[in-house]
Design a protein around this motif. Structure first.
Motif, mmCIF file in Angstrom:
data_model
loop_
_atom_site.group_PDB
_atom_site.id
_atom_site.type_symbol
_atom_site.label_atom_id
_atom_site.label_comp_id
_atom_site.label_asym_id
_atom_site.label_seq_id
_atom_site.Cartn_x
_atom_site.Cartn_y
_atom_site.Cartn_z
ATOM 1 N N HIS A 75 -1.052 13.980 15.278
ATOM 2 C CA HIS A 75 -2.021 13.065 15.878
ATOM 3 C C HIS A 75 -2.650 12.239 14.754
ATOM 4 O O HIS A 75 -3.410 12.753 13.936
ATOM 5 C CB HIS A 75 -3.094 13.844 16.640
ATOM 6 C CG HIS A 75 -3.980 12.979 17.462
ATOM 7 N ND1 HIS A 75 -5.187 13.403 17.963
ATOM 8 C CD2 HIS A 75 -3.843 11.679 17.887
ATOM 9 C CE1 HIS A 75 -5.753 12.424 18.666
ATOM 10 N NE2 HIS A 75 -4.958 11.374 18.609
ATOM 11 N N MET A 76 -2.340 10.946 14.733
ATOM 12 C CA MET A 76 -2.775 10.082 13.635
ATOM 13 C C MET A 76 -4.164 9.483 13.863
ATOM 14 O O MET A 76 -4.819 9.063 12.904
ATOM 15 C CB MET A 76 -1.768 8.938 13.446
ATOM 16 C CG MET A 76 -0.348 9.382 13.170
ATOM 17 S SD MET A 76 -0.183 10.457 11.717
ATOM 18 C CE MET A 76 -0.799 9.388 10.410
ATOM 19 N N GLY A 77 -4.615 9.415 15.121
ATOM 20 C CA GLY A 77 -5.921 8.813 15.401
ATOM 21 C C GLY A 77 -5.934 8.083 16.729
ATOM 22 O O GLY A 77 -5.245 8.473 17.674
ATOM 23 N N GLU A 78 -6.678 7.013 16.798
ATOM 24 C CA GLU A 78 -6.845 6.252 18.037
ATOM 25 C C GLU A 78 -5.563 5.521 18.417
ATOM 26 O O GLU A 78 -4.605 5.463 17.635
ATOM 27 C CB GLU A 78 -7.981 5.240 17.867
ATOM 28 C CG GLU A 78 -7.691 4.171 16.835
ATOM 29 C CD GLU A 78 -8.825 3.174 16.650
ATOM 30 O OE1 GLU A 78 -8.588 2.116 16.020
ATOM 31 O OE2 GLU A 78 -9.927 3.443 17.130
ATOM 32 N N LEU A 79 -5.559 4.969 19.638
ATOM 33 C CA LEU A 79 -4.388 4.249 20.123
ATOM 34 C C LEU A 79 -3.960 3.172 19.125
ATOM 35 O O LEU A 79 -4.784 2.404 18.647
ATOM 36 C CB LEU A 79 -4.691 3.601 21.478
ATOM 37 C CG LEU A 79 -3.500 3.003 22.222
ATOM 38 C CD1 LEU A 79 -2.550 4.096 22.677
ATOM 39 C CD2 LEU A 79 -3.965 2.171 23.412
ATOM 40 N N GLY A 80 -2.689 3.132 18.804
ATOM 41 C CA GLY A 80 -2.153 2.197 17.808
ATOM 42 C C GLY A 80 -1.911 2.841 16.461
ATOM 43 O O GLY A 80 -1.146 2.313 15.639
ATOM 44 N N SER A 81 -2.536 4.004 16.225
ATOM 45 C CA SER A 81 -2.373 4.676 14.928
ATOM 46 C C SER A 81 -0.963 5.203 14.731
ATOM 47 O O SER A 81 -0.467 5.274 13.603
ATOM 48 C CB SER A 81 -3.374 5.830 14.804
ATOM 49 O OG SER A 81 -4.700 5.377 14.850
ATOM 50 N N GLY A 82 -0.322 5.583 15.827
ATOM 51 C CA GLY A 82 1.065 6.031 15.718
ATOM 52 C C GLY A 82 1.964 4.919 15.224
ATOM 53 O O GLY A 82 2.816 5.122 14.346
ATOM 54 N N GLN A 83 1.753 3.716 15.768
ATOM 55 C CA GLN A 83 2.548 2.560 15.333
ATOM 56 C C GLN A 83 2.278 2.213 13.869
ATOM 57 O O GLN A 83 3.193 1.840 13.129
ATOM 58 C CB GLN A 83 2.256 1.359 16.232
ATOM 59 C CG GLN A 83 2.628 1.550 17.689
ATOM 60 C CD GLN A 83 4.115 1.743 17.911
ATOM 61 O OE1 GLN A 83 4.929 1.543 17.013
ATOM 62 N NE2 GLN A 83 4.482 2.126 19.121
ATOM 63 N N ALA A 84 1.025 2.328 13.465
ATOM 64 C CA ALA A 84 0.679 2.042 12.069
ATOM 65 C C ALA A 84 1.386 3.021 11.132
ATOM 66 O O ALA A 84 1.924 2.628 10.084
ATOM 67 C CB ALA A 84 -0.834 2.113 11.889
#
Length: 296
Positions: A159-168
């Motif tokens: 879990h990288m963080g808020e929505l969009g963090s996975g794409q980043a």
């Protein structure tokens, strides 16, 4: 539990079939009818339209080529947002830009649909063998509810963080992968020109400080690594044009923060040259052909 799986390409089809083999009811849809038929043969339930695939399901998983395809699948009249039931969880596994991810997620939330972005790493072999890594952005509760599905399709979920963090995170990861492949191409081409045995170089570097995941799995020299596309005339597992797309996404993300990536930019320019000269459909490791002068 009912799952709609949208996008049945090299990654999507094995991911969908793994869910079906795990006992889930998987409704499969792709704009290319033949791919839907292929998924049906591997345990999925064929659907003739996107609208019919997402009606009444608990989860929607999407694995699509680019941001424009994601927008079309989610935001059109016949798309996911307008036809999925309130409360449906959306697992968006495509590799796209952060801005599109956030926009789709915001629109979905207005319809009481809950989205996480889950781009993957691990390639087609990871998709087939359920060993993918998922880089997740979004609400932790939505992720928790999605874990049973993600654990079927992969072995590591971060879990990288808020929505969009996975794409980043995916943008950073794939820029690193592209840079690594350029370095491998140069090093093994240099070794060959210096008269070194490339297999012996691999024996040394694969257990030394020069080792990388790309080396161990996608070495651009044939006859050394069993899983390498170089053994099969660079038939694409991860195509060069897709690497160029991901490098473009990474550098666009860098621009949004006013950060310069000189090595990433050089890597992108080399892949751009390779793709423009006809190498786009080959595996990304075929970039060695541009480096060693054998690409025509």
């Amino acid at each position: 539990m009912k799952i709609a799986f949208i996008g049945l390409g090299n990654m999507g089809e094995p991911m969908a079939s793994n869910l079906a083999n795990a006992g889930y009811e998987v409704y499969a849809y792709d704009v290319m009818k033949q791919k839907t038929i292929s998924a049906e043969k591997k345990g999925c339930i064929k659907k003739e339209s996107l609208k019919s695939a997402v009606k009444g399901v608990d989860f929607v998983v999407t694995m699509l080529p680019e941001g424009r395809h994601v927008k079309e699948a989610y935001l059109t009249k016949e798309g996911i947002v307008n036809n999925a039931s309130p409360g449906t969880i959306l697992i968006e596994c495509s590799t796209i830009d952060v801005e599109t991810t956030k926009k789709v997620g915001e629109v979905a939330l207005c319809k009481d649909l809950f989205m996480i972005d889950c781009p993957v790493s691990g390639g087609t072999s990871g998709a087939v063998n359920s060993t993918l890594t998922f880089m997740v952005g979004g609400n932790s509760e939505t992720l928790k509810l999605s874990l049973p599905l993600l654990n079927v399709m992969g072995k590591k979920i971060v879990h990288m963080g808020e929505l969009g963090s996975g794409q980043a995170a995916k943008a950073c990861n794939n820029m690193l992968l592209g840079i690594s492949m350029i370095a491998l191409g140069e090093a093994f081409t240099l070794a060959d020109k210096l008269g070194l045995d490339q297999k012996k170089l691999f024996q040394i570097s694969s257990e030394g400080s020069g080792m990388s995941w790309a080396m161990l799995n996608h070495l651009p020299v044939s006859g050394i690594v069993d899983t390498a596309a170089s053994n099969n005339n660079f038939k694409a597992g991860f195509a060069a044009h897709m690497m160029l797309k991901d490098l473009t996404l990474a550098l666009s993300a860098a621009d949004s923060t006013n950060f310069k990536c000189p090595i990433g930019s050089l890597t992108k320019s080399l892949y751009e040259k390779f793709v423009k000269s006809g190498g786009g459909s080959l595996d990304y490791s075929a970039i060695i052909k541009l480096i060693n002068g054998t690409h025509k």
